[in-house]
Scaffold this motif. Structure first.
Motif, PDB file in Angstrom:
ATOM      1  N   PRO A  19       0.855  -1.132   0.149  1.00 16.62           N
ATOM      2  CA  PRO A  19      -0.005   0.164   0.017  1.00 16.62           C
ATOM      3  C   PRO A  19       0.778   1.209   0.056  1.00 16.62           C
ATOM      4  O   PRO A  19       1.488   1.375   0.798  1.00 16.62           O
ATOM      5  CB  PRO A  19      -0.831   0.126   1.318  1.00 16.62           C
ATOM      6  CG  PRO A  19      -0.554  -1.605   1.808  1.00 16.62           C
ATOM      7  CD  PRO A  19       0.604  -2.150   1.145  1.00 16.62           C
ATOM      8  N   VAL A  22      -0.640   7.404   0.520  1.00 12.82           N
ATOM      9  CA  VAL A  22      -1.524   8.093   0.061  1.00 12.82           C
ATOM     10  C   VAL A  22      -2.159   9.038   1.109  1.00 12.82           C
ATOM     11  O   VAL A  22      -2.940   8.801   1.987  1.00 12.82           O
ATOM     12  CB  VAL A  22      -2.811   7.496  -0.834  1.00 12.82           C
ATOM     13  CG1 VAL A  22      -3.503   8.611  -1.694  1.00 12.82           C
ATOM     14  CG2 VAL A  22      -2.382   6.599  -1.594  1.00 12.82           C
ATOM     15  N   VAL A  26     -10.091  12.142   2.136  1.00 15.38           N
ATOM     16  CA  VAL A  26     -11.095  11.123   1.919  1.00 15.38           C
ATOM     17  C   VAL A  26     -11.393  10.303   2.854  1.00 15.38           C
ATOM     18  O   VAL A  26     -10.298   9.573   3.187  1.00 15.38           O
ATOM     19  CB  VAL A  26     -11.403  10.558   0.636  1.00 15.38           C
ATOM     20  CG1 VAL A  26     -12.444   9.349   0.501  1.00 15.38           C
ATOM     21  CG2 VAL A  26     -11.633  11.603  -0.476  1.00 15.38           C
ATOM     22  N   ALA A  27     -12.378  10.069   3.820  1.00 17.71           N
ATOM     23  CA  ALA A  27     -12.459   9.107   5.039  1.00 17.71           C
ATOM     24  C   ALA A  27     -12.545   7.685   4.354  1.00 17.71           C
ATOM     25  O   ALA A  27     -13.294   7.255   3.501  1.00 17.71           O
ATOM     26  CB  ALA A  27     -13.562   9.405   5.815  1.00 17.71           C
ATOM     27  N   ILE A  28     -11.888   6.894   4.868  1.00 20.86           N
ATOM     28  CA  ILE A  28     -11.457   5.511   4.610  1.00 20.86           C
ATOM     29  C   ILE A  28     -11.146   4.705   5.906  1.00 20.86           C
ATOM     30  O   ILE A  28     -10.454   5.108   6.900  1.00 20.86           O
ATOM     31  CB  ILE A  28     -10.664   5.354   3.423  1.00 20.86           C
ATOM     32  CG1 ILE A  28     -11.340   4.180   2.487  1.00 20.86           C
ATOM     33  CG2 ILE A  28      -9.329   4.930   3.763  1.00 20.86           C
ATOM     34  CD1 ILE A  28     -10.932   4.400   1.172  1.00 20.86           C
ATOM     35  N   ALA A  29     -11.725   3.433   6.020  1.00 20.69           N
ATOM     36  CA  ALA A  29     -11.218   2.785   7.343  1.00 20.69           C
ATOM     37  C   ALA A  29      -9.911   2.564   7.602  1.00 20.69           C
ATOM     38  O   ALA A  29      -9.592   1.202   8.073  1.00 20.69           O
ATOM     39  CB  ALA A  29     -12.305   1.880   7.578  1.00 20.69           C
ATOM     40  N   ASP A  30      -8.922   3.458   7.730  1.00 19.34           N
ATOM     41  CA  ASP A  30      -7.686   3.079   8.068  1.00 19.34           C
ATOM     42  C   ASP A  30      -7.536   2.756   9.713  1.00 19.34           C
ATOM     43  O   ASP A  30      -6.834   2.048   9.946  1.00 19.34           O
ATOM     44  CB  ASP A  30      -6.816   4.462   8.045  1.00 19.34           C
ATOM     45  CG  ASP A  30      -6.576   4.696   6.555  1.00 19.34           C
ATOM     46  OD1 ASP A  30      -6.507   3.721   5.596  1.00 19.34           O
ATOM     47  OD2 ASP A  30      -6.553   5.959   5.989  1.00 19.34           O
ATOM     48  N   ARG A  33      -8.155  -0.794  10.165  1.00 18.14           N
ATOM     49  CA  ARG A  33      -7.397  -1.792   9.508  1.00 18.14           C
ATOM     50  C   ARG A  33      -6.033  -1.712  10.421  1.00 18.14           C
ATOM     51  O   ARG A  33      -5.471  -2.732  10.743  1.00 18.14           O
ATOM     52  CB  ARG A  33      -7.102  -1.471   8.088  1.00 18.14           C
ATOM     53  CG  ARG A  33      -6.536  -2.362   7.304  1.00 18.14           C
ATOM     54  CD  ARG A  33      -6.955  -2.383   5.762  1.00 18.14           C
ATOM     55  NE  ARG A  33      -8.172  -2.404   5.387  1.00 18.14           N
ATOM     56  CZ  ARG A  33      -8.955  -1.416   5.149  1.00 18.14           C
ATOM     57  NH1 ARG A  33      -8.461  -0.207   4.994  1.00 18.14           N
ATOM     58  NH2 ARG A  33     -10.190  -1.811   4.682  1.00 18.14           N
ATOM     59  N   ILE A  38     -10.304  -5.218  11.268  1.00 17.98           N
ATOM     60  CA  ILE A  38     -10.946  -5.618  10.124  1.00 17.98           C
ATOM     61  C   ILE A  38     -10.468  -7.203   9.508  1.00 17.98           C
ATOM     62  O   ILE A  38     -11.532  -7.913   9.187  1.00 17.98           O
ATOM     63  CB  ILE A  38     -10.452  -4.909   8.746  1.00 17.98           C
ATOM     64  CG1 ILE A  38     -11.186  -5.000   7.529  1.00 17.98           C
ATOM     65  CG2 ILE A  38      -8.812  -4.752   8.638  1.00 17.98           C
ATOM     66  CD1 ILE A  38     -12.574  -4.632   7.694  1.00 17.98           C
ATOM     67  N   TYR A  39      -9.381  -7.667  10.181  1.00 17.22           N
ATOM     68  CA  TYR A  39      -9.143  -8.947   9.883  1.00 17.22           C
ATOM     69  C   TYR A  39     -10.124 -10.174  10.578  1.00 17.22           C
ATOM     70  O   TYR A  39     -10.200 -11.149   9.846  1.00 17.22           O
ATOM     71  CB  TYR A  39      -7.728  -9.515  10.321  1.00 17.22           C
ATOM     72  CG  TYR A  39      -6.707  -8.503   9.335  1.00 17.22           C
ATOM     73  CD1 TYR A  39      -6.141  -9.008   8.261  1.00 17.22           C
ATOM     74  CD2 TYR A  39      -6.117  -7.314  10.041  1.00 17.22           C
ATOM     75  CE1 TYR A  39      -5.300  -8.288   7.515  1.00 17.22           C
ATOM     76  CE2 TYR A  39      -5.016  -6.864   9.528  1.00 17.22           C
ATOM     77  CZ  TYR A  39      -4.796  -7.200   7.974  1.00 17.22           C
ATOM     78  OH  TYR A  39      -3.698  -6.556   7.290  1.00 17.22           O
TER      79      TYR A  39
END
Lengths: 74, 218
Positions: A19, A22, A26-30, A33, A38-39
């Motif tokens: 990865p 970046v 923009v909201a993203i589920a960092d 993770r 998330i696993y």
């Protein structure tokens, strides 16, 4: 056959990208993770689908068995 | 084992698509956020449905040429399984639409066409149920099936593109315009599509074999 399948899958997996960092607003589920949670969901889904696929396979086996019995009777 | 290799391939690809689909990086886009991952799960439902309908049409044509009952049974079970995938596509799309468009069913041309095409295939099932005589049923439903396939294609892929549709791949949505360019997503999307098509064919095949046994034991 299995060998070829295995190599095919290895080839698929080998293209996992590292990865890239970046930065974006923009909201993203960092968070999810990075904390690893998330696993857990991935694990649950994988188990469900393996179960379902196994179930499908066992139904396949049973139908094959009935087909064999039927064809030997006729 | 030799004849079942594609079932193993389907299983492995499906598991891969779930793991990679949930964990790999995806483009960061406004409105969509993480829902962009639905591409890996919602879209394959429709692809699978279309392929199952296509296989069904091929067997309907074969039936008209041969009059073989097996071809008719294959055509029916392909449609039956295809309808299930169609409903899964509608349901998953509605959840997604609720959170990105704000309503589960905005009267969008793509959605309405999808609903009409699903009803069209339900009518196929009803038509079969209404006819008692086996050969007549097989022949009439084969013709219906052959005609409804091109109509379904027009409804899903041509009409929505002639007007402005919210649905990604058709117009106005800013989110999905750039996903086409993201090769990282293709890496999951194509295996996912293949996996679901194979699983769909697998289920239809099981239903067909069950029906053969059922018919033979009558």
């Amino acid at each position: 056959m299995m060998k070829r399948l295995f190599f095919f899958l290895c080839a698929l997996l080998s293209v996992f990208r590292v990865p890239a960092q970046v930065t974006s607003d923009v909201a993203i589920a960092d968070g999810l993770r990075s904390s690893g949670m998330i696993y857990v969901v991935v694990g649950v889904m994988v188990i469900i689908f393996i179960g379902l696929l196994f179930y499908l396979y066992s139904m396949d086996k049973r139908i094959s068995k009935i087909e064999k019995i039927k064809s030997s009777k006729n | 084992m030799r004849r079942n290799w594609w079932k193993i391939l389907a299983s492995l690809l499906l598991i891969y698509s779930i793991i990679a689909g949930l964990l790999l990086e995806v483009p960061r886009l406004p409105i969509l956020h993480e829902t962009i991952r639905n591409l890996y799960f919602h879209v394959p439902m429709w692809f699978t449905m279309i392929i199952l309908y296509l296989i069904s049409v091929i067997y309907s044509i074969k039936y008209l040429a041969s009059g073989d009952e097996k071809h008719d049974l294959l055509a029916v079970e392909m449609v039956n399984t295809g309808i299930i995938f169609g409903f899964l596509g509608l349901a998953t799309g509605m959840i997604w639409a609720n959170y990105t468009w704000g309503a589960p069913w905005p009267n969008d041309p793509k959605l309405n066409s999808a609903a009409i095409s699903t009803l069209m295939y339900l009518a196929y099932v009803v038509l079969r149920g209404a006819l008692d005589e086996e050969q007549k049923r097989a022949r009439i439903s084969a013709v219906y099936n052959i005609f409804s396939f091109p109509v379904m294609i027009v409804l899903l892929f041509i009409l929505p593109r002639m007007t402005d549709s919210l649905h990604p791949g058709n117009g106005g949505n800013p989110g999905f315009n750039s996903y086409d360019l993201d090769s990282g997503m293709r890496l999951v999307f194509y295996p996912a599509v293949l996996a679901w098509i194979l699983v769909g064919v697998w289920i239809a095949n099981l239903k067909y074999r069950l029906r053969l046994i059922e018919n033979n034991s009558k």
